[in-house]
Design an enzyme around this catalytic site. Structure first.
Site, PDB file in Angstrom:
ATOM      1  N   SER A  33     -56.116-103.647  33.384  1.00 10.10           N
ATOM      2  CA  SER A  33     -55.545-102.965  32.220  1.00 10.10           C
ATOM      3  C   SER A  33     -56.659-102.203  31.518  1.00 10.10           C
ATOM      4  O   SER A  33     -57.290-101.350  32.128  1.00 10.10           O
ATOM      5  CB  SER A  33     -54.871-103.984  31.297  1.00 10.10           C
ATOM      6  OG  SER A  33     -54.278-103.342  30.194  1.00 10.10           O
ATOM      7  N   HIS A  60     -51.277-101.231  33.168  1.00  5.56           N
ATOM      8  CA  HIS A  60     -50.418-100.887  32.033  1.00  5.56           C
ATOM      9  C   HIS A  60     -50.568 -99.399  31.763  1.00  5.56           C
ATOM     10  O   HIS A  60     -51.584 -98.955  31.216  1.00  5.56           O
ATOM     11  CB  HIS A  60     -50.821-101.688  30.791  1.00  5.56           C
ATOM     12  CG  HIS A  60     -50.682-103.158  30.973  1.00  5.56           C
ATOM     13  ND1 HIS A  60     -51.535-104.073  30.415  1.00  5.56           N
ATOM     14  CD2 HIS A  60     -49.797-103.882  31.684  1.00  5.56           C
ATOM     15  CE1 HIS A  60     -51.179-105.290  30.752  1.00  5.56           C
ATOM     16  NE2 HIS A  60     -50.121-105.208  31.525  1.00  5.56           N
ATOM     17  N   ASP A 152     -51.516-110.799  30.636  1.00  6.79           N
ATOM     18  CA  ASP A 152     -50.694-110.433  31.786  1.00  6.79           C
ATOM     19  C   ASP A 152     -51.450-110.738  33.080  1.00  6.79           C
ATOM     20  O   ASP A 152     -52.628-110.427  33.214  1.00  6.79           O
ATOM     21  CB  ASP A 152     -50.339-108.938  31.714  1.00  6.79           C
ATOM     22  CG  ASP A 152     -49.252-108.560  32.706  1.00  6.79           C
ATOM     23  OD1 ASP A 152     -48.609-109.467  33.247  1.00  6.79           O
ATOM     24  OD2 ASP A 152     -49.047-107.353  32.924  1.00  6.79           O
TER      25      ASP A 152
END
Length: 959
Positions: A33, A60, A152
């Protein structure tokens, strides 16, 4: 394994069958990310073109912007980089990147793309893909977590571990953002924690697993070695796994052996003996922490709707609901049970105490459960209402609220050898028995029955059962494995045998711990006797009233009360002593001493009067202590004698108690009113803060998501900027090396930029950028360039001109439209090329042609020289008269012709004088033709400004 050792067929597609058979090559899922673009570039740069792996990158991405990942990462790797498409078959030696605004999964070796259903702030695309990868590739799945903020990927790695796959996590110290790596590491789901440059080696050296692995691990064919390993593990860790199912422990031992590059179990057993840290690592691998909130939703629905209502039906405020969650892992199941009980109490308006004992063998898992902090991804497992009711949202996850946390007690326990909790209403032991051999299962089931109350409930997983112990339990739900404990003592014999072993394990060897009393001298003995006979009964306490030491008989003043044991003197004081003693302790805390305070206390024989004192003692080991001593005044007043005296004393005592009671009531009422007022204010403030907090949490969640996307977009833009900077450097070096003056003008003929070679035409400085070009003085007379630039801007037809400067330089000026990448005219470009050399060369060629024509038509000997007296042309008669050849004449200085026969001093003087001479008689002895008198005539041709100077010499025939 080296890249050249990989199979030859490296470009075959994935070989799958309905998503249940692993690919013929490894598929690696990579989650990154914030800061992930740089980390992904570093990782892919280390991968050779024929690695044999396929890589799927999940990040992301901003759903409203086009991703530049494919373009940027393609420059860092030799692998083919593709943006993923729906139903795209994964092939080896390729990289696939998730597109914006998509969730991606893999089924049967093909990528599946869907539009996210969750709001922007709740998406966990890395977890989603990793879970599907674990399901599709089973124990061949590989998951890697790189730089990123948030959590995540943590649950995705757990899914891969549960499937038997491999997980790699970047070391947090090397990550630009360490949120995602730290979350995975703290959750215990990283099998390897490595810097990026070490990951390829780990991937290549991971144990080779065939496409269809056998059900029984190969190492189980070495039973003696396995026994030695388990024996070493028991000696080092104290835990015995000999009765665990061999298939289960075999696979995990095999994985640890492969990581240490050991093939033989006996060698590994010896390795454990000399490397205790490896034994602890193996111990952690053998512990199977498979759990989540409300795992098996149907089972918890059955528990909520049918089991708990029956168990809680007769609970009151004086009763305690006791439950035990055995093998709780990281605590999700215990908290799930606590939530159901709390919701049950709120719904039925029941108020009873709850004690949930939650135990596990893994101390690290218990530490996580005790902290009650879980990643943001648990939002997938819990409803919004339960998240808001039972959890507090923090930066990187959710923390269990104190109300729920207080219901659960966590502890490390070995369920096999440690005593169980007893008198339980509910016992949950899910996903443990399936890993144990039947012998051990038959020991635990009676233990569970012994721990439960009659009609208590045993809750197992859907893969477990009570076996043949139908005499101990009745089935409540065969599907969800709920069993009711029968009122029988059949389990007592088995449990008593185990209790004897428990007692033996905890029995202290008193013979080893007893010590002989130290001998004392006579003075010490005398001091002890004096204290014993003359010192009053007394106690030593700390400032809070906790008893530290007792001297003498204090039974007339202090009494051990029923209930939980306590050593606080306020709880031990007899009736009548409490109020005065509390006041004395308060005074001692303020530095005041209480001496000879008279009180009456109630005893079994009536009332007893005595005096007590409270004094402060010198500090002892840094602790402030108090000395409380008691002295009798009279003998106890009994009811059988002196009734009148007894009544008067009793009346005085009653009056004193009534006075104290009235004072306490007034103080209590004032305190209650003050607390009610404060509570109302706090309640109002709390409601406002709660509302504000909810709004802030929503905004924070959205901002976190947007921040992740902005960081990713920023990383892509930064990579693009770096690329543009490199291209700008290339262009700058190109313009500097071609030696052409260039001026860029906008639509108003204002200077945009220029090269240094343009300074020879226009005298510009950097601060002139933005000024009109006609403000700058040019070395070219007139304004023809500006007029031409205006014409080009209007007509878009390029113009080319040759210009002569004041310093005798010829310039080729080209004026062309300035076009953008969108083919829009946005100014003009002026280029200036120095063509002086070309002009002079052409002029020289023309002069030579002219001279050659003249020479050809003249019959007399004739020769043409340049300014350096080199022969540029000669007539045929010259060659004949002086016996010369063109090869030995042209391009050579006249003084060197014919072996220097023209090296005549008089001729040198004539030529050096730069004057024209006519009919000059030159007498000279020429070696080839002898003494001759020749008549010379010369003429100098200056030509145009750019033409070279020529010297024409005619020679009358020699005589």
């Amino acid at each position: 394994m080296k890249p050249q050792d990989l199979p030859a067929l490296l470009n075959e597609p994935c070989s799958v069958s309905s998503g249940k058979t692993a690919a013929a090559f490894p598929i690696v899922g990579i989650g990154a990310s914030a800061g992930g673009l740089e980390a992904l570039g570093q990782f892919l740069h280390t991968i050779p073109a024929n690695s044999g792996f396929a890589f799927v990158l999940v990040s992301h991405l901003d759903p409203s912007h086009t991703s530049l990942f494919t373009e940027i990462l393609q420059r860092t790797t030799h692998l083919a980089v593709h943006e993923a498409q729906d139903q795209l078959l994964v092939k080896r030696n390729s990289v696939y990147i998730i597109p914006p605004n998509c969730d991606m999964t893999i089924v049967g070796g093909k990528l599946r793309l869907t539009v996210p259903a969750e709001p922007r702030g709740r998406r966990t695309p890395i977890d989603t893909f990793f879970k599907s990868l674990a399901q599709d590739q089973q124990n061949h799945a590989i998951g890697i977590i790189l730089s990123g903020s948030g959590t995540d990927g943590t649950l995705g790695l757990r899914a891969i571990l549960e499937a038997g796959g491999t997980t790699l996590v970047q070391t947090p110290a090397s990550a630009k953002y360490d949120g995602m790596p730290s979350s995975a590491i703290h959750a215990g789901y990283a099998t390897h924690i490595l810097p990026i440059d070490k990951m390829l080696e780990t991937l290549q050296n991971r144990p080779h697993r065939p496409v269809a692995p056998p059900q029984i691990p190969a190492i189980l064919q070495q039973p003696d070695g396995i026994s030695r390993i388990l024996l070493q593990l028991r000696d080092i860790t104290g835990h015995d796994f000999s009765l665990y199912k061999k298939n289960t422990i075999g696979r995990r031992i095999e994985r640890r052996m492969s990581q240490q590059h050991i093939q033989d179990t006996n060698v590994y057993a010896d390795y454990l003996k000399t490397h205790p840290t490896e034994a602890h690592s193996l111990f952690k691998d053998l512990l199977i922490n498979v759990t989540r909130f409300f795992r098996d939703a149907g089972a918890f629905t059955e528990l909520e709707q049918h089991i708990l209502p029956a168990l809680c039906k007769n609970q009151t405020k004086d009763t305690v609901f006791r439950a035990w969650v055995a093998s709780c892992a990281t605590g999700e199941e215990a908290y799930s049970l606590a939530m159901l009980l709390r919701e049950r109490m709120d719904m039925t308006q029941q108020d009873f105490k709850v004690q949930i004992y939650s135990t596990d063998l893994d101390d690290e898992a218990i530490a996580i459960a005790h902290a009650g902090f879980y990643p943001l991804s648990i939002a997938e497992q819990l409803s919004t209402e339960r998240l808001e009711h039972f959890f507090n949202k923090e930066n990187t996850g959710y923390r269990v609220k104190k109300e729920l946390r207080a219901m659960v007690i966590f502890a490390v326990q070995n369920i096999i050898k440690d005593p169980p909790f007893i008198k339980l209403d509910l016992l949950c032991c899910r996903n443990l028995l399936i890993y144990l051999e039947p012998e051990l299962q038959n020991q635990l089931i009676p233990t569970f029955h012994y721990a439960l109350k009659p009609d208590g409930v045993l809750f197992l997983s859907t893969s477990e059962s009570i076996g043949d112990h139908t005499d101990l339990f009745a089935t409540i739900s065969r599907k969800w494995k709920f069993y009711r404990a029968l009122a029988t003592s059949a389990s007592m014999g088995t449990v008593l045998c185990r209790r004897m072993s428990w007692a033996a394990q905890h029995h202290a060897k008193t013979e080893d711990t007893m010590r002989k009393p130290n001998k004392t001298d006579l003075s010490e003995f005398a001091k002890q006797q004096l204290v014993q006979f003359f010192a009053p009964a007394s106690v030593v306490t700390d400032c809070a009233g906790n008893v530290q030491y007792v001297h003498g008989d204090t039974s007339l003043y202090l009494l051990l009360a029923s209930g939980p044991a306590t050593l606080n003197i306020m709880d031990l004081a007899r009736e009548g002593l409490t109020a005065e003693l509390q006041a004395a302790l308060k005074a001692a805390g303020e530095g005041r001493v209480t001496l000879n305070k008279t009180v009456h206390v109630k005893t079994n024989n009536g009332f007893t009067a005595f005096r007590f004192s409270v004094r402060t003692l010198p500090s002892y080991n840094g602790q402030n202590l108090l000395l409380i001593d008691f002295q009798d005044l009279t003998t106890p007043i009994v009811k059988s004698r002196g009734k009148r005296v007894a009544k008067s004393v009793e009346a005085a005592r009653i009056e004193e108690l009534e006075h104290d009671l009235a004072y306490l009531k007034e103080s209590q009422q004032a305190g209650i009113e003050e607390l009610q007022s404060t509570n109302e204010e706090l309640q109002s403030t709390n409601e406002e803060l709660q509302s504000t907090n909810e709004e802030l949490e929503t905004s924070k969640e959205e901002l976190q998501s947007v921040n992740e996307e902005i960081i990713t977009v920023n990383a892509q833009l930064q990579a693009k900027i770096d690329q543009l900077a490199s291209m700008q450097n290339d262009m700058s070096n190109l313009l500097e090396s071609i030696n052409i003056g260039i001026i860029f003008l906008d639509q108003h003929l204002k200077i945009r930029s220029f090269t240094k070679d343009a300074l020879s035409i226009y005298r510009m400085i950097p601060s002139d950028i933005g000024r009109p070009l006609n403000d700058i003085k040019s070395v070219i007379a007139g304004d023809e360039l500006l007029l031409a630039a205006t014409t080009v801007l209007k007509t878009l037809i390029p113009v080319e001109q040759q210009l002569h400067t004041s310093d005798d330089t010829w310039i080729l000026a080209r004026i062309q439209p300035y076009r953008t990448l969108d083919n829009v005219t946005d100014g003009v470009v002026l280029t200036f090329t120095d063509i002086s050399v070309q002009i002079r060369t052409v002029a020289m060629q023309q002069a030579l042609l002219l001279a050659e024509g003249i020479v050809t038509t003249i019959q007399e000997p004739f020769i043409a020289l340049d300014s350096e007296f080199k022969a540029v042309s000669a007539s045929q008669s010259f060659y004949q008269a002086f016996q010369a050849t063109p090869e030995g004449t042209l391009g050579r200085q006249i003084y060197t012709l014919a072996n220097g026969q023209w090296d005549i001093s008089d001729l040198r003087q004539l030529l050096d004088s730069k004057q024209v001479f006519a009919a000059y008689v030159l007498a000279h002895d020429f070696p080839d033709i002898g003494q001759r008198n020749i008549l010379l005539n010369s003429f100098r041709v200056a030509g145009k400004e750019t033409d070279p100077q020529l010297i024409l010499i005619s020679i009358h025939p020699p005589s």
